[in-house]
Design a protein around this motif. Structure first.
Motif, PDB file in Angstrom:
ATOM      1  N   ILE A  65      37.109  47.849  38.489  1.00  0.00           N
ATOM      2  CA  ILE A  65      37.128  46.119  39.557  1.00  0.00           C
ATOM      3  C   ILE A  65      35.962  45.461  38.990  1.00  0.00           C
ATOM      4  O   ILE A  65      36.795  44.435  38.641  1.00  0.00           O
ATOM      5  CB  ILE A  65      36.774  47.044  41.169  1.00  0.00           C
ATOM      6  CG1 ILE A  65      37.651  47.894  41.652  1.00  0.00           C
ATOM      7  CG2 ILE A  65      36.725  45.414  41.727  1.00  0.00           C
ATOM      8  CD1 ILE A  65      37.612  48.559  42.429  1.00  0.00           C
ATOM      9  N   ARG A  66      34.786  45.642  38.534  1.00  0.00           N
ATOM     10  CA  ARG A  66      34.464  44.935  37.416  1.00  0.00           C
ATOM     11  C   ARG A  66      33.179  45.424  37.501  1.00  0.00           C
ATOM     12  O   ARG A  66      32.244  46.314  37.648  1.00  0.00           O
ATOM     13  CB  ARG A  66      34.048  43.462  38.682  1.00  0.00           C
ATOM     14  CG  ARG A  66      33.010  42.661  37.654  1.00  0.00           C
ATOM     15  CD  ARG A  66      33.066  41.018  38.791  1.00  0.00           C
ATOM     16  NE  ARG A  66      31.949  41.205  39.974  1.00  0.00           N
ATOM     17  CZ  ARG A  66      30.930  40.434  39.611  1.00  0.00           C
ATOM     18  NH1 ARG A  66      30.779  40.183  38.367  1.00  0.00           N
ATOM     19  NH2 ARG A  66      30.223  40.440  41.193  1.00  0.00           N
ATOM     20  N   ASP A  67      32.351  45.262  36.156  1.00  0.00           N
ATOM     21  CA  ASP A  67      31.147  45.817  35.165  1.00  0.00           C
ATOM     22  C   ASP A  67      31.357  46.945  35.082  1.00  0.00           C
ATOM     23  O   ASP A  67      32.489  48.186  35.208  1.00  0.00           O
ATOM     24  CB  ASP A  67      30.081  45.163  35.764  1.00  0.00           C
ATOM     25  CG  ASP A  67      29.750  43.713  35.520  1.00  0.00           C
ATOM     26  OD1 ASP A  67      31.080  43.387  34.615  1.00  0.00           O
ATOM     27  OD2 ASP A  67      29.340  43.018  36.069  1.00  0.00           O
ATOM     28  N   LEU A  68      30.689  48.241  36.040  1.00  0.00           N
ATOM     29  CA  LEU A  68      30.207  49.276  36.209  1.00  0.00           C
ATOM     30  C   LEU A  68      31.321  49.474  37.701  1.00  0.00           C
ATOM     31  O   LEU A  68      31.074  50.748  37.512  1.00  0.00           O
ATOM     32  CB  LEU A  68      29.645  49.843  36.129  1.00  0.00           C
ATOM     33  CG  LEU A  68      28.260  49.563  34.962  1.00  0.00           C
ATOM     34  CD1 LEU A  68      26.867  49.796  35.289  1.00  0.00           C
ATOM     35  CD2 LEU A  68      28.618  49.991  33.630  1.00  0.00           C
ATOM     36  N   VAL A  69      32.050  49.232  38.467  1.00  0.00           N
ATOM     37  CA  VAL A  69      32.079  49.517  39.655  1.00  0.00           C
ATOM     38  C   VAL A  69      33.981  49.629  39.499  1.00  0.00           C
ATOM     39  O   VAL A  69      34.459  49.225  38.960  1.00  0.00           O
ATOM     40  CB  VAL A  69      32.352  48.299  40.491  1.00  0.00           C
ATOM     41  CG1 VAL A  69      33.455  49.162  41.992  1.00  0.00           C
ATOM     42  CG2 VAL A  69      31.083  48.305  41.133  1.00  0.00           C
ATOM     43  N   VAL A  70      34.373  50.437  39.599  1.00  0.00           N
ATOM     44  CA  VAL A  70      35.782  51.504  39.555  1.00  0.00           C
ATOM     45  C   VAL A  70      36.793  51.826  40.581  1.00  0.00           C
ATOM     46  O   VAL A  70      36.163  51.806  41.417  1.00  0.00           O
ATOM     47  CB  VAL A  70      35.988  52.742  38.579  1.00  0.00           C
ATOM     48  CG1 VAL A  70      34.989  53.140  37.340  1.00  0.00           C
ATOM     49  CG2 VAL A  70      35.039  54.276  39.184  1.00  0.00           C
ATOM     50  N   ASP A  71      37.989  51.795  40.300  1.00  0.00           N
ATOM     51  CA  ASP A  71      38.597  52.178  41.727  1.00  0.00           C
ATOM     52  C   ASP A  71      38.364  53.100  41.543  1.00  0.00           C
ATOM     53  O   ASP A  71      39.056  53.859  41.131  1.00  0.00           O
ATOM     54  CB  ASP A  71      39.666  51.145  41.200  1.00  0.00           C
ATOM     55  CG  ASP A  71      40.992  51.259  42.764  1.00  0.00           C
ATOM     56  OD1 ASP A  71      40.349  52.236  43.562  1.00  0.00           O
ATOM     57  OD2 ASP A  71      42.226  50.834  42.296  1.00  0.00           O
ATOM     58  N   MET A  72      38.223  53.717  42.702  1.00  0.00           N
ATOM     59  CA  MET A  72      38.508  55.049  43.262  1.00  0.00           C
ATOM     60  C   MET A  72      39.363  55.600  44.009  1.00  0.00           C
ATOM     61  O   MET A  72      40.170  56.927  44.435  1.00  0.00           O
ATOM     62  CB  MET A  72      37.012  55.407  44.219  1.00  0.00           C
ATOM     63  CG  MET A  72      35.727  55.141  43.289  1.00  0.00           C
ATOM     64  SD  MET A  72      35.010  55.903  42.004  1.00  0.00           S
ATOM     65  CE  MET A  72      35.019  58.094  42.842  1.00  0.00           C
ATOM     66  N   GLU A  73      40.047  54.528  43.972  1.00  0.00           N
ATOM     67  CA  GLU A  73      41.824  54.845  45.572  1.00  0.00           C
ATOM     68  C   GLU A  73      42.245  55.716  44.497  1.00  0.00           C
ATOM     69  O   GLU A  73      42.421  57.207  45.270  1.00  0.00           O
ATOM     70  CB  GLU A  73      42.156  54.068  45.378  1.00  0.00           C
ATOM     71  CG  GLU A  73      43.145  53.401  46.166  1.00  0.00           C
ATOM     72  CD  GLU A  73      42.999  54.285  47.607  1.00  0.00           C
ATOM     73  OE1 GLU A  73      41.486  54.038  48.312  1.00  0.00           O
ATOM     74  OE2 GLU A  73      43.585  54.570  48.923  1.00  0.00           O
TER      75      GLU A  73
END
Ligand code: FES
Length: 235
Positions: free
Chosen positions: A97-105
């Motif tokens: 999603i951005r930088d170290l944030v991923v989509d956990m869905e």
């Protein structure tokens, strides 16, 4: 205090298809963890850095990232055990999603076919449905999963087969199937023994190596496989 170099993979897919690497020099004490470094970088060097965290105590599972090539919780990764150059990347198998944030869905969605709840249509006893200590021990290790997704993101089968639920979801299937109060084991096994299910686990053990709670996930999946064979749920 010692100086550490953090190389962080940055990406904002909504703004640009290009990724970049940023480097930050941070003074750290050995008792601090990678999450402390991320917070310091965001507070003092680059407020645009994106990462997830909540509890800071290895409970919520939200701070999982790839640290020097291995998936781990940032809040449990002590600086004193890491080299002076630290590379941080987002978890490798989920969309950024951005930088170290991923989509956990996709990770959470994979839990739905596992029926991650107790099913028992028998008339309830006067008080709660009891378990013996032995029965409870059977699922004790599996309930400590914090769903950080380190295991699923380290699983080669999940990397190439997005219909494979991943080790974390299969551990969830174990947790309820082997619960003495549950009665939906057959239904659960029927749902996970298809061509992209249980048999796609090839016992690589990456999940065990990366689990921050030291759960022997591969052993639990193997027990599910043995049960499926006994009950004749074929490949
Ligand atoms: S912030 Fe909760 S597990 Fe790391």
């Amino acid at each position: 205090m010692k100086r550490y170099t953090f190389r962080i993979r940055r990406h904002d897919p909504e703004a640009t298809p290009a990724e970049r690497w940023d480097t930050f020099e941070v003074e750290m004490s050995p008792t601090e963890c990678v999450l402390d470094a991320l917070i310091r970088i965001k507070d003092t060097l680059d407020s645009t850095l994106a990462f997830r965290r909540s509890c800071a105590h290895g409970i919520c599972g939200s701070c999982a990232v790839m640290i020097n090539g291995k998936n781990a919780l940032a809040c449990q990764s002590l600086i004193k055990y890491l080299p002076r150059k630290i590379t941080l990347e987002p978890l490798p198998a989920l969309p950024v999603i951005r930088d170290l944030v991923v989509d956990m869905e996709p990770f959470f969605k994979a839990n739905e076919p596992m029926m991650p709840y107790l099913v028992n249509n028998e008339s309830p006893p006067e008080r709660e449905r009891l378990q013996s200590p032995e029965e409870q021990k059977k699922t004790l290790e599996s309930v400590t999963c914090i769903m950080c997704s380190c295991c699923t993101n380290s699983c080669p089968t999940f990397w190439y087969d997005r219909k494979f639920p991943g080790p974390s979801a299969l551990l969830k299937a174990y947790r309820f199937t082997f619960d003495s109060r549950d009665r939906a084991g057959d239904e659960r096994l029927a749902g996970i023994t298809g061509p992209h299910g249980l048999w796609r686990c090839h016992s690589v053990y990456n999940c065990v190596e990366t689990c921050p709670k030291q759960i022997d996930i591969t052993r639990h999946i193997a027990e599910l496989k043995r049960l499926a064979v006994r009950k004749r749920f074929g490949k």
